[in-house]
Design a protein around this motif. Structure first.
Motif, short mmCIF file in Angstrom:
data_model
loop_
_atom_site.label_atom_id
_atom_site.label_comp_id
_atom_site.label_asym_id
_atom_site.label_seq_id
_atom_site.Cartn_x
_atom_site.Cartn_y
_atom_site.Cartn_z
N MET A 85 23.35 1.49 -11.14
CA MET A 85 22.07 2.26 -10.83
C MET A 85 21.33 2.23 -12.06
O MET A 85 21.69 2.32 -13.13
N GLU A 86 20.07 2.23 -12.13
CA GLU A 86 18.96 2.50 -13.33
C GLU A 86 18.32 3.49 -13.10
O GLU A 86 18.14 4.05 -12.12
N VAL A 87 17.73 4.10 -14.37
CA VAL A 87 16.85 5.39 -14.10
C VAL A 87 15.87 5.23 -13.22
O VAL A 87 15.26 4.08 -12.95
N ASN A 88 15.52 6.30 -12.32
CA ASN A 88 14.63 6.14 -11.20
C ASN A 88 15.06 5.39 -10.11
O ASN A 88 14.23 5.59 -8.93
N ASP A 89 16.35 4.82 -9.91
CA ASP A 89 16.76 4.09 -8.82
C ASP A 89 16.99 4.97 -7.78
O ASP A 89 17.36 6.20 -8.22
N GLU A 90 16.63 4.92 -6.59
CA GLU A 90 17.03 5.74 -5.26
C GLU A 90 17.86 4.93 -4.22
O GLU A 90 17.60 3.62 -4.26
N LYS A 91 18.86 5.41 -3.65
CA LYS A 91 19.31 4.84 -2.51
C LYS A 91 20.44 5.71 -1.82
O LYS A 91 20.41 6.81 -2.14
N THR A 92 20.70 5.40 -0.68
CA THR A 92 21.43 5.96 0.38
C THR A 92 22.70 5.42 0.53
O THR A 92 22.88 4.10 0.68
N VAL A 93 23.86 5.95 0.36
CA VAL A 93 25.04 5.25 0.39
C VAL A 93 25.98 6.33 1.85
O VAL A 93 25.90 7.21 1.48
N THR A 94 27.09 5.25 2.13
CA THR A 94 27.93 6.17 3.23
C THR A 94 29.23 5.98 2.33
O THR A 94 29.68 4.67 1.95
N ILE A 95 29.94 7.12 2.23
CA ILE A 95 31.30 6.78 1.61
C ILE A 95 32.28 7.31 2.46
O ILE A 95 32.35 8.21 3.31
N GLN A 126 36.13 12.92 6.84
CA GLN A 126 34.71 12.58 7.22
C GLN A 126 34.10 11.67 6.35
O GLN A 126 34.25 11.70 5.06
N SER A 127 33.34 10.67 6.76
CA SER A 127 32.36 9.95 6.11
C SER A 127 31.30 10.80 5.41
O SER A 127 30.81 11.62 6.22
N LEU A 128 30.89 10.49 4.31
CA LEU A 128 29.96 11.38 3.39
C LEU A 128 28.74 10.29 3.46
O LEU A 128 28.74 9.37 2.75
N ILE A 129 27.46 10.94 3.59
CA ILE A 129 26.26 10.22 3.43
C ILE A 129 25.62 10.68 2.24
O ILE A 129 25.18 12.19 2.40
N PHE A 130 25.29 9.88 1.03
CA PHE A 130 24.44 10.65 -0.01
C PHE A 130 23.12 9.90 -0.30
O PHE A 130 23.28 8.53 -0.18
N ASP A 131 22.15 10.87 -0.39
CA ASP A 131 20.76 10.04 -0.92
C ASP A 131 20.74 10.46 -2.44
O ASP A 131 21.12 11.76 -2.81
N LEU A 132 20.85 9.36 -3.29
CA LEU A 132 20.94 9.53 -4.67
C LEU A 132 19.71 9.09 -5.40
O LEU A 132 19.03 7.92 -4.81
N GLN A 133 19.39 9.79 -6.47
CA GLN A 133 18.40 9.34 -7.35
C GLN A 133 18.82 9.51 -8.81
O GLN A 133 19.00 10.71 -9.35
N LEU A 134 19.10 8.29 -9.54
CA LEU A 134 19.21 8.77 -11.02
C LEU A 134 18.24 8.90 -11.76
O LEU A 134 17.05 8.36 -11.91
N VAL A 135 18.51 10.25 -12.51
CA VAL A 135 17.56 10.68 -13.43
C VAL A 135 17.53 10.23 -14.86
O VAL A 135 16.50 9.99 -15.48
N SER A 136 18.99 10.31 -15.31
CA SER A 136 18.91 9.61 -16.75
C SER A 136 20.33 9.17 -16.86
O SER A 136 21.44 9.26 -16.39
#
Length: 142
Positions: A53-63, A130-140
């Motif tokens: 990921m790069e700074v300010n990238d956002e994504k949703t992942v299922t783990i 359980q599968s875990l769903i994360f919304d991510l936003q890289l800050v730095s």
């Protein structure tokens, strides 16, 4: 702009939820989570999701469970005689208790069943299986 790679210290905002939409953890209203990519400080699927990921990238992942807290294990369902509990304890199903191993390591268990002479304690992580769903936003990235 550089992508996050193993060894980088990253700060990330996240919201973690289950398949049914229940939020189990979030950084909302707090400082971003800071960790070193590839260091084992977070579950492996979270680590992998942030890498690249790069700074300010956002994504949703299922783990999947195998990259999170693992599958539920029947061998971690522990029967315990009520005589081993403090007399003042009035256990309830779902109650979290702290125990110590013979080596002195402490761990959390959940009361799964209550019987007249014994309890069954669940030593699985509450999110195991359980599968875990994360919304991510890289800050730095540093």
């Amino acid at each position: 702009m550089a992508s996050a790679v193993e060894g980088d210290t990253v700060r990330i905002h996240y919201t973690g939820r289950l398949d049914d939409g229940t939020i189990f953890d979030t950084s909302e209203g707090r400082e971003p989570l800071e960790f070193t990519v590839g260091s084992g400080q977070v579950i492996s699927g979270f680590d992998s999701a942030v890498a690249g990921m790069e700074v300010n990238d956002e994504k949703t992942v299922t783990i999947p469970p195998e990259e999170a807290y693992g599958p539920r294990r029947d061998d971690l369902m522990l029967p315990m005689s009520r005589s081993h509990l403090p007399e003042e304890l009035d256990p309830r199903v779902g109650q979290r208790l702290q125990m110590s191993s013979p080596e002195g390591r402490t761990f959390q268990v959940t009361v799964a069943e209550i019987h007249p002479d014994r309890l069954v304690l669940d030593a699985n992580h509450p999110l195991a299986g359980q599968s875990l769903i994360f919304d991510l936003q890289l800050v730095s990235v540093a």
